[in-house]
Structure formats: C-alpha cells, structure tokens
Scaffold this active site. Structure first.
Site, mmCIF file in Angstrom:
data_model
loop_
_atom_site.group_PDB
_atom_site.id
_atom_site.type_symbol
_atom_site.label_atom_id
_atom_site.label_comp_id
_atom_site.label_asym_id
_atom_site.label_seq_id
_atom_site.Cartn_x
_atom_site.Cartn_y
_atom_site.Cartn_z
ATOM 1 N N LYS A 13 0.572 -1.311 0.137
ATOM 2 C CA LYS A 13 0.005 0.199 0.215
ATOM 3 C C LYS A 13 0.823 1.148 -0.200
ATOM 4 O O LYS A 13 0.688 2.272 -0.805
ATOM 5 C CB LYS A 13 -0.897 0.165 1.207
ATOM 6 C CG LYS A 13 -1.832 -1.093 1.306
ATOM 7 C CD LYS A 13 -2.693 -1.340 2.683
ATOM 8 C CE LYS A 13 -2.180 -1.224 3.819
ATOM 9 N NZ LYS A 13 -1.478 -2.455 4.250
ATOM 10 N N ARG A 127 11.645 -5.534 4.751
ATOM 11 C CA ARG A 127 11.557 -4.151 4.368
ATOM 12 C C ARG A 127 12.419 -3.309 5.213
ATOM 13 O O ARG A 127 12.711 -3.350 6.452
ATOM 14 C CB ARG A 127 10.143 -3.833 4.926
ATOM 15 C CG ARG A 127 9.870 -2.443 4.980
ATOM 16 C CD ARG A 127 8.333 -2.173 4.883
ATOM 17 N NE ARG A 127 7.591 -2.389 5.938
ATOM 18 C CZ ARG A 127 6.123 -2.320 6.303
ATOM 19 N NH1 ARG A 127 5.424 -1.977 5.548
ATOM 20 N NH2 ARG A 127 5.567 -2.475 7.300
ATOM 21 N N ARG A 159 11.492 -1.318 10.819
ATOM 22 C CA ARG A 159 10.298 -0.827 11.728
ATOM 23 C C ARG A 159 10.438 -1.794 12.943
ATOM 24 O O ARG A 159 10.634 -3.152 12.814
ATOM 25 C CB ARG A 159 8.938 -0.675 11.112
ATOM 26 C CG ARG A 159 8.899 0.472 10.494
ATOM 27 C CD ARG A 159 7.382 0.349 9.428
ATOM 28 N NE ARG A 159 6.270 0.048 10.057
ATOM 29 C CZ ARG A 159 5.252 -0.416 9.408
ATOM 30 N NH1 ARG A 159 5.123 0.408 8.469
ATOM 31 N NH2 ARG A 159 4.117 -0.779 10.131
ATOM 32 N N ARG A 170 0.193 -9.179 13.592
ATOM 33 C CA ARG A 170 -0.274 -8.144 12.655
ATOM 34 C C ARG A 170 -1.307 -8.655 11.654
ATOM 35 O O ARG A 170 -2.451 -8.426 11.429
ATOM 36 C CB ARG A 170 0.770 -7.245 12.009
ATOM 37 C CG ARG A 170 0.925 -6.129 12.937
ATOM 38 C CD ARG A 170 2.811 -5.782 12.461
ATOM 39 N NE ARG A 170 2.427 -5.074 11.322
ATOM 40 C CZ ARG A 170 3.606 -4.919 10.446
ATOM 41 N NH1 ARG A 170 4.581 -5.489 10.690
ATOM 42 N NH2 ARG A 170 3.271 -4.009 9.344
HETATM 43 P P1 ADP Z 1 2.542 -1.802 3.356
HETATM 44 O O1 ADP Z 1 2.213 -0.454 3.224
HETATM 45 O O2 ADP Z 1 1.033 -2.386 2.675
HETATM 46 O O3 ADP Z 1 2.386 -2.321 4.579
HETATM 47 P P2 ADP Z 1 4.856 -1.533 1.908
HETATM 48 O O4 ADP Z 1 4.612 -0.681 0.625
HETATM 49 O O5 ADP Z 1 5.612 -1.006 2.785
HETATM 50 O O6 ADP Z 1 3.524 -2.341 2.651
HETATM 51 O O7 ADP Z 1 5.573 -2.886 1.225
HETATM 52 C C1 ADP Z 1 6.077 -4.013 2.028
HETATM 53 C C2 ADP Z 1 7.237 -4.420 1.570
HETATM 54 O O8 ADP Z 1 7.314 -5.124 0.334
HETATM 55 C C3 ADP Z 1 8.495 -3.227 1.254
HETATM 56 O O9 ADP Z 1 9.743 -3.925 1.518
HETATM 57 C C4 ADP Z 1 8.269 -3.233 -0.158
HETATM 58 O O10 ADP Z 1 9.570 -2.780 -1.029
HETATM 59 C C5 ADP Z 1 8.190 -4.367 -0.634
HETATM 60 N N1 ADP Z 1 7.051 -4.339 -1.874
HETATM 61 C C6 ADP Z 1 6.109 -3.499 -2.052
HETATM 62 N N2 ADP Z 1 5.441 -4.030 -3.335
HETATM 63 C C7 ADP Z 1 6.097 -4.991 -3.741
HETATM 64 C C8 ADP Z 1 5.912 -5.922 -4.885
HETATM 65 N N3 ADP Z 1 4.819 -5.709 -5.741
HETATM 66 N N4 ADP Z 1 6.739 -6.997 -4.971
HETATM 67 C C9 ADP Z 1 7.582 -7.197 -4.080
HETATM 68 N N5 ADP Z 1 7.881 -6.658 -2.807
HETATM 69 C C10 ADP Z 1 7.031 -5.491 -2.880
HETATM 70 P P1 AMP Z 2 0.963 0.410 8.960
HETATM 71 O O1 AMP Z 2 1.933 1.373 8.891
HETATM 72 O O2 AMP Z 2 -0.265 0.825 8.339
HETATM 73 O O3 AMP Z 2 1.405 -1.044 8.888
HETATM 74 O O4 AMP Z 2 0.290 0.555 10.619
HETATM 75 C C1 AMP Z 2 1.146 0.155 11.522
HETATM 76 C C2 AMP Z 2 0.568 -0.037 12.988
HETATM 77 O O5 AMP Z 2 -0.212 1.336 13.148
HETATM 78 C C3 AMP Z 2 -0.707 -1.279 12.947
HETATM 79 O O6 AMP Z 2 0.065 -2.289 13.049
HETATM 80 C C4 AMP Z 2 -1.292 -0.667 13.960
HETATM 81 O O7 AMP Z 2 -1.104 -0.943 15.235
HETATM 82 C C5 AMP Z 2 -1.557 0.954 13.848
HETATM 83 N N1 AMP Z 2 -2.369 1.360 12.844
HETATM 84 C C6 AMP Z 2 -2.374 2.176 11.749
HETATM 85 N N2 AMP Z 2 -3.485 2.238 11.138
HETATM 86 C C7 AMP Z 2 -4.376 1.811 12.105
HETATM 87 C C8 AMP Z 2 -5.814 1.870 12.143
HETATM 88 N N3 AMP Z 2 -6.289 2.479 11.112
HETATM 89 N N4 AMP Z 2 -6.659 1.305 13.172
HETATM 90 C C9 AMP Z 2 -5.663 0.795 14.091
HETATM 91 N N5 AMP Z 2 -4.553 0.802 14.184
HETATM 92 C C10 AMP Z 2 -3.800 1.358 13.029
#
Ligand code: ADP
Ligand code: AMP
Length: 217
Positions: A13, A127, A159, A170
């Site tokens: 995302k 990541r 992270r 998660r």
């Molecule tokens: P989210 O915001 O949904 O938690 P991220 O955008 O941070 O996910 O992506 C999670 C990890 O996967 C990151 O290390 C990113 O570089 C990697 N990633 C994102 N999209 C892809 C993809 N299409 N294929 C492989 N790795 C990806």
């Molecule tokens: P994310 O960066 O989206 O992976 O979110 C990291 C963490 O933030 C999650 O595991 C939750 O603990 C908290 N968080 C982010 N967005 C929300 C949401 N909409 N509702 C509840 N917790 C959230």
C-alpha cells in the site's frame, strides 16, 4: 479522486500510494505514518498508540477516527485523498462514511491489494524504511546504495513491528478485524480487487488501468 488503498500489512500500500500520489497529485494519508510521527515526537497520542503498535495490535478506533477526521479536514484534501491503512475495522469504516458525508467527498473506489500471507511475511521481514516515508526491500526493491534512501540520502532502518512474531500478530489482527471490510465494501459496490503479487511496476500499471477506467476526477 477519493480512494482507499486497502490490503493486509505488507501488501504494498505504502509503496504504491507514494507513486499514485505523485501521479494523480492527491495527498497520501497513511495512518501508520501519522501514528509513527506521534511516537517519534513523544506526544500523548504517540505514547498511547505505541503500546498497541509494538504488540502488532490495532490502536483503538476512537483514536484513529479522531486522527482521520482532522486530517481529512485539511485544505490539501480539496483535491481528494488516497487513504492507506484506514479503515481497518467496521466501526472505522462507518465513521469514515459519516466524515465523508460531512465534507461532501464520498468514497469512489476501494482498491484491494491481494497478496498471500507467506509472501507478506517475506516482504515485511525484508522491509527497510526511511523517515521520509520511502519503503525498500532487501531483495525486491533495494536502494541504489545499501542502507541509504535514494530520495533523501538518510539512513534506512527496520520498523520495530517488522519482527517475525509481531508480523504474525499483525496478520492475525488483519484477518480478524480488517478482512471483513472486503465484504463491507463489496456490498456497497466500491471494491476492486488488484493482484498484488506481481512486481511493483506491474501492480502500479494495474492500479492506473483501473483508476483511469473509472475516470475519477
Ligand atoms: P504496506 O504499506 O502495505 O504495509 P509496503 O508498501 O511497505 O506495504 O511494502 C512492504 C514491503 O514489500 C516493502 O519492503 C516493499 O519494498 C515490498 N514490496 C512492495 N510491493 C512489492 C511488490 N509488488 N513485490 C515485491 N515487494 C514489494
Ligand atoms: P501500518 O503502517 O499501516 O502498517 O500500521 C502500523 C501500525 O499502526 C498497525 O499495526 C497498528 O498498530 C497501527 N495502525 C495504523 N493504522 C491503524 C488503523 N486504521 N487502526 C488501528 N490501528 C492502526
């Protein structure tokens, strides 16, 4: 353009939202980023949220609803919004609907990035992120210089919640509390599924294809 980018943790995302926000010139609103900024600044909200985030649990709905209400009231949302990581529960989705009615910016589409759990674990455990919001992967999306952000040159870090035990928690939270939103938005004819398992550019092209087909303004 009023869009929710939906999907499990690690679905891509944040990666896609950053590109889409540049492409369509709409603000990328990540509740995870907002919470992490509060944790970093040591605010009261951040200290409360950290207890949940460190365990891989969702932060309480009332906290998130307040955050999103305030953020959507900011002037840059006049051009629309790209929500990432919100809503994550049905009460959050109901609250969003009320907020969007109040500001007259109804949701147009929810893009669901579909990626299998085992791939999510691999993505999250490799990541590396930057304070500027960029996200990299050791193998799938490495920076040009190891450990350094391509855009701002700052040092990358992992992270705290990208440890395997927290990742598993998660994913449990996602399946129990967030996944039901697929039916919620499907019932409201707002959901579009996107295959999220391809490479980053392929996924981006699929999203653009869908959004351009909708001709959202
Ligand atoms: P989210 O915001 O949904 O938690 P991220 O955008 O941070 O996910 O992506 C999670 C990890 O996967 C990151 O290390 C990113 O570089 C990697 N990633 C994102 N999209 C892809 C993809 N299409 N294929 C492989 N790795 C990806
Ligand atoms: P994310 O960066 O989206 O992976 O979110 C990291 C963490 O933030 C999650 O595991 C939750 O603990 C908290 N968080 C982010 N967005 C929300 C949401 N909409 N509702 C509840 N917790 C959230």
């Amino acid at each position: 353009m009023n869009v929710v980018l939906f999907g499990p943790p690690g679905a891509g995302k944040g990666t896609q939202a950053k590109e889409l926000s540049n492409h369509y010139k709409i603000p990328h609103i990540s509740t995870g980023d907002i919470l992490r900024a509060n944790v970093q600044d040591g605010t009261e909200l951040g200290n409360k949220a950290k207890e949940y985030m460190d365990k891989g649990e969702l932060v309480p709905d009332e906290v998130l609803i307040g955050i999103i209400r305030n953020r959507l009231a900011e002037p840059d949302c006049e051009s629309g919004y790209l929500l990432d990581g919100y809503p994550r529960t049905i009460p959050q989705a109901d609250a969003l609907s009320d907020i969007l009615t109040d500001i007259d910016k109804p949701l147009q589409v929810v893009l669901n990035l579909d990626v299998p759990d085992e791939e999510l674990v691999i993505r999250l455990s490799g990541r590396y992120v930057c304070k500027c919001g960029n996200s990299y992967h050791l193998t799938f999306n490495p920076p040009e210089n190891t450990g350094i952000c391509d855009t701002c040159g700052k040092e990358l870090y992992q992270r705290d919640d990208d440890k395997e035990d927290v990742i598993r928690q998660r994913l449990i939270s996602y399946h129990n509390k967030t996944h039901p939103l697929i039916k919620y938005y499907g019932d409201r004819d707002l959901l579009v599924n996107i295959a999220g398992a391809g490479d980053i550019n392929e996924v981006f092209d699929s999203i653009i294809h869908v959004l351009d087909m909708y001709d959202l303004t």
